[in-house]
Motif scaffolding. Structure first.
Motif, short mmCIF file in Angstrom:
data_model
loop_
_atom_site.label_atom_id
_atom_site.label_comp_id
_atom_site.label_asym_id
_atom_site.label_seq_id
_atom_site.Cartn_x
_atom_site.Cartn_y
_atom_site.Cartn_z
N UNK A 1 4.93 17.97 18.05
CA UNK A 1 5.13 18.75 16.78
C UNK A 1 3.86 18.75 16.02
N UNK A 2 3.02 17.81 15.75
CA UNK A 2 2.10 17.61 15.09
C UNK A 2 0.55 18.06 15.80
N UNK A 3 1.01 18.13 17.38
CA UNK A 3 -0.08 18.72 18.10
C UNK A 3 0.02 20.23 18.14
N UNK A 4 1.03 20.76 17.53
CA UNK A 4 1.06 22.25 17.81
C UNK A 4 2.06 22.98 18.93
N UNK A 5 2.80 21.90 19.70
CA UNK A 5 3.54 22.45 20.77
C UNK A 5 5.00 22.78 20.71
N UNK A 6 5.34 22.82 19.13
CA UNK A 6 6.59 22.91 18.77
C UNK A 6 6.73 24.17 17.67
N UNK A 7 7.21 25.25 17.89
CA UNK A 7 7.44 26.20 17.11
C UNK A 7 8.51 26.57 16.50
N UNK A 8 9.36 25.77 16.77
CA UNK A 8 11.08 25.85 16.24
C UNK A 8 11.98 24.69 17.00
N UNK A 9 12.97 24.30 16.23
CA UNK A 9 13.79 23.39 16.74
C UNK A 9 15.19 23.99 16.37
#
Length: 361
Positions: free
Chosen positions: A169-177
């Protein structure tokens, strides 16, 4: 090597010059499609209207095509209104003005024997190549796409898995859960009490009266009034939900019949939850589902194999199903999500390996 999307090859419409216009019939009542309606698939679909082939740009399996405002809209049956012009026809090669185009991305097909061992994907499959492809894909999507993660509660039961996903998440690889009450509850319990369902997330040992911990967590969140207020008031500084709040990543928590509590943001109305999930899936370019059979199949059914970008480019949607059960991986294909890639493994190990491979741990 930088990741390269497959180009999209539209149909050869010159071969369909004699195709008729698609028949459009009004919906006879709210929530009711006309007889012979055409049900959508996961593939790009074109409808001949006014002498032009129109692509349904926001498709969804098992919905119907509606012509309105000069475009093809795709609508759930429950959203139909009396008089909506619905495409009618059950053929798919232009015979009724409808063309389903399953090979637009020209997936590589290997020549081989008709009979061969290990052609499916099971617990015996080596997934090394899949990890390598995922590293490249996620680095591309971090800056050029939208990655939606569909998650069961298994991640919350282990310290390293929670930490690995928080780093994603912090690395920018998650845009929604997309998840349920359980994932958020046990993740917050882990941050609040260092347990998940009463077991210590480090040692996996059950704690005295630990079965109260998730209920105490829910009660505390409800007392604070919201998850953000709980995180601030209880000085929480770790976990999946904490990372999502920190990075402004939206999460949809869809309720179920057995939910405890539930947490304040859980959506109890199933159709409202479905709408909220589809809002996130609508512009997703990669979807990764992990350890949740029902959420995986639900998301798979609302995710087409393609996406039309704002500049009109048609690109592939990548869909992964990760589960320790072969049943879940195969069930997704049985339900029509034919473009899904399955990885049969423990999801806690998967997410740790993924985070390490991306250089986050």
């Amino acid at each position: 090597m930088s990741f390269q999307l497959r180009p999209y090859f539209p149909p050869d419409f010159s071969a369909l010059s004699g195709a008729p216009e698609v028949k459009l019939c009004p919906a006879p009542a709210d929530g009711v499609a006309p007889e012979g309606y055409h049900a959508m698939s996961i593939f790009p679909e074109y409808f001949k209207i006014g002498g032009t082939w129109h692509l349904a740009s926001e498709s969804r399996m098992d919905c119907v095509a509606v012509w309105e405002d000069g475009r093809v809209a795709v609508r759930e049956f429950r959203r139909l209104r009396r008089g909506d012009l619905v495409a009618v026809g059950r053929t798919e090669q232009g015979e009724e003005g409808i063309l389903v185009h399953p090979d637009g991305f020209r997936e590589q097909r290997r020549e081989g024997d008709l009979f061969a061992f290990r052609q499916g994907r099971s617990r015996e499959t080596a997934f090394s190549r899949d990890y390598d492809e995922l590293y490249e894909l996620l680095r591309h999507e971090r800056d050029h796409g939208k990655v939606v993660w569909v998650m069961g509660p298994a991640f919350a039961f282990d310290h390293d898995a929670r930490d690995a996903f928080a780093r994603l998440v912090e690395g920018g690889y998650v845009h929604a859960v997309l998840a349920g009450n359980a994932l958020a509850t046990h993740d917050l319990e882990a941050a609040y009490r260092s347990t998940a369902l009463g077991q210590n997330i480090y040692t996996q040992e059950s704690q005295p009266l630990g079965h109260y911990n998730h209920l105490d967590t829910i009660n505390a969140v409800r007392r604070w009034g919201s998850i953000p207020a709980f995180l601030k008031g209880e000085h929480i500084d770790n976990g999946i939900i904490w990372a999502c709040e920190k990075m402004g990543v939206p999460y949809v928590l869809a309720g179920s019949i057995r939910d405890d509590g539930p947490l304040p943001p859980v959506i109890g109305n199933v159709y409202q939850a479905q709408d909220a999930m589809r809002d996130q899936v609508r512009d997703a370019t990669t979807v990764i589902c992990m350890a949740t059979t029902l959420h995986t199949i639900a998301t798979g059914n609302m995710t087409p194999s393609f996406r039309v970008l704002p500049d009109g480019t048609v690109r592939q949607v990548y869909f992964y199903c990760v589960d320790i059960s072969e049943f879940t991986v195969n069930k997704l294909s049985d339900r029509g999500s034919l473009s899904a890639r399955g990885i049969v493994t423990n999801v806690q190990d998967f997410i740790v390996n993924l985070s390490k491979g991306l250089g986050l741990m």
